[in-house]
Design a protein around this motif. Structure first.
Motif, PDB file in Angstrom:
ATOM      1  N   VAL A  85       0.841  -1.200   0.000  1.00 22.61           N
ATOM      2  CA  VAL A  85       0.000   0.000   0.000  1.00 22.61           C
ATOM      3  C   VAL A  85       0.874   1.246   0.000  1.00 22.61           C
ATOM      4  CG1 VAL A  85      -1.619   1.333   1.407  1.00 22.61           C
ATOM      5  CG2 VAL A  85      -2.036  -1.087   1.021  1.00 22.61           C
ATOM      6  N   GLU A  86       1.915   1.234   0.819  1.00 23.24           N
ATOM      7  CA  GLU A  86       2.822   2.383   0.867  1.00 23.24           C
ATOM      8  C   GLU A  86       3.494   2.602  -0.479  1.00 23.24           C
ATOM      9  OE1 GLU A  86       3.344   4.845   3.076  1.00 23.24           O
ATOM     10  OE2 GLU A  86       1.613   3.920   4.049  1.00 23.24           O
ATOM     11  N   LYS A  89       0.984   4.116  -2.841  1.00 23.55           N
ATOM     12  CA  LYS A  89       0.767   5.531  -2.522  1.00 23.55           C
ATOM     13  C   LYS A  89       1.882   6.390  -3.102  1.00 23.55           C
ATOM     14  CE  LYS A  89      -1.794   5.236   1.836  1.00 23.55           C
ATOM     15  NZ  LYS A  89      -1.721   5.494   3.301  1.00 23.55           N
ATOM     16  N   GLU A  90       3.126   5.913  -2.934  1.00 22.90           N
ATOM     17  CA  GLU A  90       4.262   6.662  -3.470  1.00 22.90           C
ATOM     18  C   GLU A  90       4.167   6.786  -4.987  1.00 22.90           C
ATOM     19  OE1 GLU A  90       7.902   4.882  -2.103  1.00 22.90           O
ATOM     20  OE2 GLU A  90       7.315   5.097   0.002  1.00 22.90           O
ATOM     21  N   ASN A  93       1.484   9.262  -5.868  1.00 18.72           N
ATOM     22  CA  ASN A  93       1.951  10.630  -5.638  1.00 18.72           C
ATOM     23  C   ASN A  93       2.829  11.110  -6.779  1.00 18.72           C
ATOM     24  OD1 ASN A  93       0.597  11.080  -3.228  1.00 18.72           O
ATOM     25  ND2 ASN A  93       2.278  10.318  -1.973  1.00 18.72           N
TER      26      ASN A  93
END
Length: 104
Positions: A85-86, A89-90, A93
């Protein structure tokens, strides 16, 4: 007088699951039966593997080792999902910044 039928009780299924030479009667939703039976088979297979790999004969110890392995696997999945998930997200972004740059 009117007494409504409790459909949740009427829709339940009574099954027996055997784990480590003990039988456990359960009352479950029919949709959970397959998962519970597969879980019981997995536990039995792991107990058999642990019995063959280690000099442990006490069922309580085998069940504790089994529980630890399943819990560790579950926790690792949570950790891996969190990392995924991280990373997503990156990447989102970065894509968002690129889109903002192109639209400006």
């Amino acid at each position: 007088m009117y007494y409504p039928i409790d459909l949740t009780v009427a829709d339940k299924l009574k099954i027996k699951i055997s784990i480590a030479d003990r039988v456990y009667p359960l009352t479950i939703d029919p949709s959970r039966e397959e998962g519970l039976r597969k879980a019981a088979k997995s536990i039995e297979a792991m107990i058999k593997q642990l019995e063959q790999s280690y000099a442990v004969r006490d069922k309580q110890d085998l069940l504790a080792m089994c529980a630890l392995q399943f819990a560790a696997k579950s926790e690792q999945l949570v950790i891996d999902d969190s990392a995924d998930v991280e990373q997503a997200k990156e990447q989102l972004n970065v894509l968002n910044l690129l889109l903002d740059k192109q639209l400006s």
